[in-house]
Design a protein around this motif. Structure first.
Motif, PDB file in Angstrom:
ATOM      1  N   ALA A  52       0.830  -1.205   0.000  1.00  0.00           N
ATOM      2  CA  ALA A  52       0.000   0.000   0.000  1.00  0.00           C
ATOM      3  C   ALA A  52       0.864   1.254   0.000  1.00  0.00           C
ATOM      4  CB  ALA A  52      -0.925  -0.003   1.205  1.00  0.00           C
ATOM      5  N   PHE A  53       1.992   1.199   0.687  1.00  0.00           N
ATOM      6  CA  PHE A  53       2.915   2.329   0.702  1.00  0.00           C
ATOM      7  C   PHE A  53       3.437   2.589  -0.716  1.00  0.00           C
ATOM      8  CE2 PHE A  53       7.244   4.021   1.034  1.00  0.00           C
ATOM      9  CZ  PHE A  53       7.035   5.130   1.842  1.00  0.00           C
ATOM     10  N   GLY A  54       3.793   1.520  -1.423  1.00  0.00           N
ATOM     11  CA  GLY A  54       4.254   1.686  -2.795  1.00  0.00           C
ATOM     12  C   GLY A  54       3.204   2.335  -3.671  1.00  0.00           C
ATOM     13  N   THR A  55       1.952   1.936  -3.498  1.00  0.00           N
ATOM     14  CA  THR A  55       0.864   2.540  -4.267  1.00  0.00           C
ATOM     15  C   THR A  55       0.730   4.025  -3.936  1.00  0.00           C
ATOM     16  OG1 THR A  55      -0.323   0.431  -4.302  1.00  0.00           O
ATOM     17  CG2 THR A  55      -1.604   2.427  -4.755  1.00  0.00           C
ATOM     18  N   ALA A  56       0.828   4.371  -2.649  1.00  0.00           N
ATOM     19  CA  ALA A  56       0.667   5.760  -2.212  1.00  0.00           C
ATOM     20  C   ALA A  56       1.785   6.655  -2.725  1.00  0.00           C
ATOM     21  CB  ALA A  56       0.614   5.824  -0.686  1.00  0.00           C
ATOM     22  N   THR A  57       2.966   6.075  -2.937  1.00  0.00           N
ATOM     23  CA  THR A  57       4.101   6.881  -3.385  1.00  0.00           C
ATOM     24  C   THR A  57       4.321   6.794  -4.886  1.00  0.00           C
ATOM     25  OG1 THR A  57       5.590   5.034  -2.872  1.00  0.00           O
ATOM     26  CG2 THR A  57       5.296   6.710  -1.177  1.00  0.00           C
ATOM     27  N   GLY A  58       3.431   6.099  -5.590  1.00  0.00           N
ATOM     28  CA  GLY A  58       3.513   6.054  -7.048  1.00  0.00           C
ATOM     29  C   GLY A  58       4.498   5.062  -7.595  1.00  0.00           C
ATOM     30  N   GLU A  59       4.974   4.134  -6.783  1.00  0.00           N
ATOM     31  CA  GLU A  59       5.908   3.115  -7.276  1.00  0.00           C
ATOM     32  C   GLU A  59       5.448   1.750  -6.786  1.00  0.00           C
ATOM     33  OE1 GLU A  59      10.604   1.844  -7.036  1.00  0.00           O
ATOM     34  OE2 GLU A  59       9.996   3.898  -6.584  1.00  0.00           O
ATOM     35  N   LYS A  60       5.031   0.925  -7.693  1.00  0.00           N
ATOM     36  CA  LYS A  60       4.492  -0.378  -7.333  1.00  0.00           C
ATOM     37  C   LYS A  60       5.563  -1.256  -6.700  1.00  0.00           C
ATOM     38  CE  LYS A  60       2.257  -4.478  -9.328  1.00  0.00           C
ATOM     39  NZ  LYS A  60       1.214  -4.564  -8.280  1.00  0.00           N
ATOM     40  N   ILE A  61       5.229  -1.871  -5.569  1.00  0.00           N
ATOM     41  CA  ILE A  61       6.110  -2.830  -4.912  1.00  0.00           C
ATOM     42  C   ILE A  61       5.499  -4.212  -5.102  1.00  0.00           C
ATOM     43  CG2 ILE A  61       7.143  -3.550  -2.735  1.00  0.00           C
ATOM     44  CD1 ILE A  61       7.012  -0.685  -1.779  1.00  0.00           C
ATOM     45  N   GLU A  62       6.227  -5.094  -5.754  1.00  0.00           N
ATOM     46  CA  GLU A  62       5.719  -6.430  -6.029  1.00  0.00           C
ATOM     47  C   GLU A  62       5.444  -7.190  -4.735  1.00  0.00           C
ATOM     48  OE1 GLU A  62       4.842  -7.464  -8.897  1.00  0.00           O
ATOM     49  OE2 GLU A  62       5.650  -5.770 -10.050  1.00  0.00           O
ATOM     50  N   LYS A  63       4.503  -8.121  -4.831  1.00  0.00           N
ATOM     51  CA  LYS A  63       4.078  -8.868  -3.649  1.00  0.00           C
ATOM     52  C   LYS A  63       5.241  -9.603  -2.998  1.00  0.00           C
ATOM     53  CE  LYS A  63       0.546 -12.177  -2.132  1.00  0.00           C
ATOM     54  NZ  LYS A  63      -0.623 -12.991  -2.544  1.00  0.00           N
ATOM     55  N   ASP A  64       6.069 -10.276  -3.798  1.00  0.00           N
ATOM     56  CA  ASP A  64       7.200 -11.022  -3.245  1.00  0.00           C
ATOM     57  C   ASP A  64       8.205 -10.087  -2.573  1.00  0.00           C
ATOM     58  OD1 ASP A  64       6.180 -13.445  -4.042  1.00  0.00           O
ATOM     59  OD2 ASP A  64       7.366 -13.561  -5.885  1.00  0.00           O
ATOM     60  N   ASP A  65       8.442  -8.925  -3.196  1.00  0.00           N
ATOM     61  CA  ASP A  65       9.372  -7.960  -2.617  1.00  0.00           C
ATOM     62  C   ASP A  65       8.835  -7.437  -1.287  1.00  0.00           C
ATOM     63  OD1 ASP A  65      11.041  -8.233  -4.784  1.00  0.00           O
ATOM     64  OD2 ASP A  65      10.184  -6.527  -5.861  1.00  0.00           O
TER      65      ASP A  65
END
Length: 423
Positions: free
Chosen positions: A66-79
């Motif tokens: 969710a943090f990645g989404t909020a900051t505009g950079e997708k964080i993969e599930k595994d990461d």
């Protein structure tokens, strides 16, 4: 994404470490009662015979995504799952209070010797506290073990490939990569790295510092911490006292860099320090929370969202947490550890250097030249003096490091790529 996340985490950890170290060393911050509490708490860490610190991201995998989404950079599930599960622990212990542990002078200007009573431990753990890597030093002996399959699984890859990777390695090293302890002599490894006078054993004698410079640095640090930091008592959180420490991040970094500049003449390695704060450090106030339990330091937390330029108006928190302990068990040498020689260790490091730079990790494509590196223990083409000069020009590596990497099987281009990664 991983490199960006690592850099962001490093900046945050550096901020917390600078503040913690400064407060522990300077113990005279008195402008607020809250500051006095924090300073006293850090001083108490040195009064015991042991100390531990555990660094982790205090969030679930879902919160990290969710943090990645909020900051505009997708964080993969595994990461996200990997970041949520990882923790890094450091511990030290001695047979006397840690504040009384002092290094002894080395002979003929050599580097100071560590107090023989001091033992240390470094551990990386994954999901459920599973050990991924651990390194201990007890006296003159070092001990290590790793779970290579666990590392591979953490990234979502096929752990069955580990058997193929380790098939041709010596039995002791295979054991070390599957969770069994191995032991080695750190001095023997150092000698192997500098046997020709170019590595660690042949390095120049440790420089001595003018006492006036060290006194001036201590005075500068006290002034900086008194002037740049502010403290606010926020009451209690989960039964612990919470004190917020705030500083103008860019100004604090600039002031610290200026304070260390006079030392660059006597400590050449410090010459690589930037003259001004890196652009990754925002030009605004940053805060961290210090948690005290009965006056003792319990934890320091830093919200990584403070570093994000792309964060939404109400960014999701992503706390980086350092949990402290002053009564950790004394560090012991593990039983039944298989002994490795320096050749075993150099071969192992050469194997991973090859894997990191795209060569066949078992040496099938190794030829010591081109873009690959040698197989386990196999040397790359020796570097010329001109190549060494070029590789050290950027300041991210010194000559001893460059020549040791070359001995481990890394050629000119490999080391150049590694230096670029660290710049």
């Amino acid at each position: 994404m991983i490199r960006r996340t690592a850099r962001t985490t490093l900046v945050a950890a550096a901020c917390g470490t600078v503040l913690a170290t400064g407060l522990a060393a300077c113990g005279t911050v008195q402008q607020l009662s809250a500051a006095d509490k924090v300073s006293t708490a850090f001083e108490k860490l040195g009064q015991g015979k042991s100390f531990s610190a555990k660094l982790s991201v205090d969030a679930t995998a879902e919160q990290i995504e969710a943090f990645g989404t909020a900051t505009g950079e997708k964080i993969e599930k595994d990461d996200a799952a990997a970041l949520a599960s990882l923790s890094l622990s450091v511990a030290v212990s001695a047979d006397k209070p840690l504040k009384d542990v002092q290094p002894s002078k080395g002979a003929d200007g050599a580097a100071p010797k560590t107090d023989p009573s001091l033992s240390s431990s470094f551990a990386l753990t994954g999901k459920g506290g599973a050990s991924l890597f651990e390194l201990r030093q007890v006296g003159d002996r070092a001990f290590a073990k790793a779970d290579l399959a666990g590392f591979v699984s953490l990234t979502g890859e096929d752990a069955s490939e580990v058997d193929q990777l380790t098939a041709s390695l010596p039995a002791a090293i295979q054991g070390a990569l599957t969770g069994k302890w191995v032991a080695f002599d750190a001095k023997e490894l150092q000698a192997a790295g500098g046997a020709d006078g170019t590595g660690a054993a042949g390095a120049s004698p440790a420089p001595s510092l003018d006492p006036k410079l060290t006194d001036g640095l201590a005075s500068s640090l006290k002034d900086i911490l008194n002037n740049d930091l502010s403290f606010e008592d926020k009451g209690k959180k989960d039964g612990k006292e919470r004190i917020t420490v705030t500083a103008p991040a860019r100004k604090l970094a600039d002031d610290l860099l200026k304070a260390f500049q006079p030392l660059t003449k006597d400590l050449p390695d410090l010459d690589a320090l930037p003259k001004t704060a890196p652009t990754e450090i925002p030009d605004r106030n940053l805060s961290l929370d210090v948690l005290l339990d009965g006056g003792a330091l319990s934890a320091v937390t830093f919200d990584l969202a403070q570093l994000e330029e792309k964060a939404t108006a109400t960014p999701l928190p992503l706390p980086l947490r350092i949990a402290f302990g002053k009564d950790a068990p004394a560090i012991q040498a593990p039983a039944d550890a298989a002994t490795l020689t320096s050749e075993d260790i150099l071969g192992l490091l050469g194997t991973f250097a090859g894997g990191a730079f795209g060569a066949d990790p078992l040496g099938a494509e190794a030829n010591g030249t081109g873009t690959g590196v040698g197989g386990p223990g196999e040397a790359a083409a020796p570097l010329t003096d001109a190549q060494v000069k070029e590789l050290t020009a950027g300041g991210t590596m010194n000559e001893e490091q460059v020549r040791l990497y070359n001995k481990l099987g890394m050629n000119y281009q490999d080391i150049k790529d590694l230096a670029a990664m660290g710049s």
